[in-house]
Design a protein around this motif. Structure first.
Motif, PDB file in Angstrom:
ATOM      1  N   ASP A 187       0.835  -1.194   0.000  1.00  0.00           N
ATOM      2  CA  ASP A 187       0.000   0.000   0.000  1.00  0.00           C
ATOM      3  C   ASP A 187       0.870   1.245   0.000  1.00  0.00           C
ATOM      4  O   ASP A 187       2.078   1.180   0.216  1.00  0.00           O
ATOM      5  CB  ASP A 187      -1.016  -0.006   1.151  1.00  0.00           C
ATOM      6  N   LYS A 240       1.077   4.826   1.677  1.00  0.00           N
ATOM      7  CA  LYS A 240       0.474   5.525   2.813  1.00  0.00           C
ATOM      8  C   LYS A 240       0.574   7.038   2.741  1.00  0.00           C
ATOM      9  O   LYS A 240      -0.202   7.745   3.359  1.00  0.00           O
ATOM     10  CB  LYS A 240       1.152   5.068   4.116  1.00  0.00           C
ATOM     11  N   TYR A 270      -2.466  -9.661   9.444  1.00  0.00           N
ATOM     12  CA  TYR A 270      -1.802  -8.763   8.494  1.00  0.00           C
ATOM     13  C   TYR A 270      -0.368  -8.600   9.003  1.00  0.00           C
ATOM     14  O   TYR A 270      -0.157  -8.142  10.119  1.00  0.00           O
ATOM     15  CB  TYR A 270      -2.586  -7.469   8.509  1.00  0.00           C
ATOM     16  N   ASN A 291      -1.377  -6.414  12.169  1.00  0.00           N
ATOM     17  CA  ASN A 291      -2.734  -5.924  12.316  1.00  0.00           C
ATOM     18  C   ASN A 291      -3.628  -7.148  12.429  1.00  0.00           C
ATOM     19  O   ASN A 291      -3.330  -8.194  11.838  1.00  0.00           O
ATOM     20  CB  ASN A 291      -3.159  -5.056  11.126  1.00  0.00           C
ATOM     21  N   GLY A 316      -6.097  -5.080   5.609  1.00  0.00           N
ATOM     22  CA  GLY A 316      -5.735  -3.675   5.412  1.00  0.00           C
ATOM     23  C   GLY A 316      -6.754  -2.965   4.530  1.00  0.00           C
ATOM     24  O   GLY A 316      -7.517  -3.586   3.806  1.00  0.00           O
ATOM     25  N   ASP A 317      -6.739  -1.655   4.612  1.00  0.00           N
ATOM     26  CA  ASP A 317      -7.576  -0.838   3.749  1.00  0.00           C
ATOM     27  C   ASP A 317      -6.683   0.260   3.193  1.00  0.00           C
ATOM     28  O   ASP A 317      -6.149   1.042   3.989  1.00  0.00           O
ATOM     29  CB  ASP A 317      -8.733  -0.248   4.575  1.00  0.00           C
ATOM     30  N   PRO A 318      -6.349   0.307   1.929  1.00  0.00           N
ATOM     31  CA  PRO A 318      -7.054  -0.259   0.767  1.00  0.00           C
ATOM     32  C   PRO A 318      -6.522  -1.603   0.243  1.00  0.00           C
ATOM     33  O   PRO A 318      -6.912  -2.006  -0.855  1.00  0.00           O
ATOM     34  CB  PRO A 318      -6.842   0.812  -0.301  1.00  0.00           C
ATOM     35  N   GLU A 319      -5.661  -2.306   1.002  1.00  0.00           N
ATOM     36  CA  GLU A 319      -5.132  -3.567   0.467  1.00  0.00           C
ATOM     37  C   GLU A 319      -6.239  -4.566   0.140  1.00  0.00           C
ATOM     38  O   GLU A 319      -6.154  -5.307  -0.843  1.00  0.00           O
ATOM     39  CB  GLU A 319      -4.161  -4.210   1.467  1.00  0.00           C
TER      40      GLU A 319
END
Ligand code: AMP
Ligand code: GLY
Length: 427
Positions: free
Chosen positions: A217, A219, A274, A290, A294-297
């Motif tokens: 991602d 960031k 994660y 995590n 994930g977001d946006p993963e």
């Protein structure tokens, strides 16, 4: 079966889409959801951390499976809430127990876990206000930059990379004196690792696991990875440099020791893990765990999973993942996030969104949108995530970028260079 999904972002729209595609899903409910999730199920206006309201919703709607998107309900113990309630205990929750969710909920806990189970990570020590002066001594002996991490959840803002020792000392004192409220009552100080980041995800039933597609991602708000940190401006999957040798190291040095460690420490875990990694000269180091996707993963990972996601969730709940296989598309996936101008600082909401109906060849995931008087409007910093598959990463990125141009709202912003670093690596 009836399924309840908790959360309201782009990650949850992607999860809702995959869950609704399952032959096992009769009715999907999303709490609270967004206009995107409403395309795949029924949104229910309740907070993912209001466990009593969630209980009522589960009983009323005969829910048989709960999937948790964000970390908050997990860290607050939703798994334990279900297990210990006589009416809810039969309903599996996809996510870790409260104790296991500390892998995300407390950076100090995560680092201790890594150290105990020999998982490579940056050298560190953790301090509280009683050991403040020791912490300053520790900082003064480090090379710059110095990494400071608030121990608790700080909405993605609790990590500071300090360029000088003076800044590090000042920020360290500020953190222990409440800069991030109770989240920084304890601070992890660690060495800075120079490398390239990537993320690996697994779905685990606590004993076994399935490896999900890798992702990377982006960031930072600015192109070339500059400026402030955000929740994530885009993602690609798979990570082109994650070859068999690197993946073997990640499985051997991170994933298997984590699974073994969870069992050894009696941490109940039935959900996504994660692994946030830094690859330093071909060697993987753990940056963070995590306890969720994930977001946006998620928006770049799930479209590549061809298996029935609900089937995998049930196997997770029943500790049957060892007999499951996962089928993953060989295509590349690229996600570009459209944000409100000003994000991640102050931004305006309520801007009219147009052009989504004209999009072909991409999936448009909703993140911060709302339907007001029949009109789709922006309601958050990250507004939409445009996801495309392609035979090459370049192709996937090209489609997402051209579709990102076609959607309109006032002060729309997106990064045009998602994937730039790995494309350059290949050249
Ligand atoms: P975290 O919240 O732990 O993911 O940290 C946020 C970001 O800070 C990570 O995605 C990295 O870009 C960066 N970061 C955290 N720890 C380190 C480290 N030890 N060395 C270099 N960068 C780091
Ligand atoms: N995209 C980073 C995260 O979900 O934590």
């Amino acid at each position: 079966m009836n399924i309840l999904l908790l959360g309201s972002g782009g990650r949850e729209h992607a999860l809702a889409r995959s869950i609704a595609q399952s032959k096992l899903c009769s009715q999907l409910f999303i709490a609270p959801g967004n206009p995107g999730t409403a395309q795949h199920g029924k949104n229910i206006l309740l907070s993912p951390t209001d466990f009593d309201a969630i209980k009522k919703c589960c009983l009323e709607n005969k829910i048989e499976l709960v999937v948790v998107g964000p970390e908050d309900p997990l860290v607050k113990g939703i798994y334990d809430f279900f297990i210990s309630d006589i009416e809810l205990k039969k309903i599996p929750v996809i996510g870790p127990s409260k104790d296991a969710a500390q892998l995300e909920g407390s950076k100090a806990f995560a680092k201790e876990f890594m150290l105990k189970h020999n998982i490579p990570t940056a050298a560190y020590q953790s301090f509280d206000v009683n050991s403040l002066e020791k912490g300053v001594e520790f900082i003064r002996a480090l090379n710059t930059p110095v990494v400071l991490k608030a121990d608790g959840l700080a909405a993605g803002k609790g990590v500071l990379i300090c360029k000088t020792l003076d800044i590090a000392e000042e920020e360290f004192r500020n953190m222990l004196h409440g800069k991030f409220g109770s989240a920084s009552e304890r601070v992890v100080v660690e060495e800075f690792l120079h490398g390239i980041e990537m993320s690996v995800f697994i779905l685990s039933d606590g004993l076994n696991y399935l490896l999900l597609p890798t992702a990377k991602d982006y960031k930072k708000i600015g192109e070339g990875d500059t400026g402030l940190n955000t929740g994530g401006m885009g993602a690609i999957s798979p990570v082109p440099f994650a070859d068999d040798l690197l993946m073997k190291k990640i499985v051997g040095q991170m994933i298997q020791p984590t699974i073994d460690g969870l069992q050894e420490d009696k941490l109940v875990y039935k959900g996504f893990i994660y692994f946030g990694l830094m690859i330093v000269n071909g060697e993987p180091f753990m940056i963070e765990y995590n306890c969720r996707m994930g977001d946006p993963e998620t928006e770049a990972v799930l479209p590549r999973i061809e298996s029935d996601l609900v089937e995998l969730f049930l196997a997770t709940a029943n500790e049957k993942l060892s007999v499951k296989k996962i089928s993953i598309s060989s295509k590349y996936c690229a996600t570009i996030v459209l944000t409100s101008g000003g994000y991640p600082e102050l931004y305006e909401k309520g801007k009219t969104i147009s052009g989504i109906e004209s999009i072909k060849n991409s999936v448009v995931f909703h993140a911060g949108t709302t339907m007001t008087n029949g009109e789709l409007q922006t309601s958050g910093g990250r507004v939409l995530a445009i996801t495309s598959l392609g035979n090459t990463l370049e192709e996937a990125l090209k489609i997402s970028k051209s579709n990102a141009e076609k959607i309109q709202f006032e002060e729309k912003y997106f990064r045009h260079d998602i994937g730039f670093d790995v494309l350059n690596l290949k050249n």
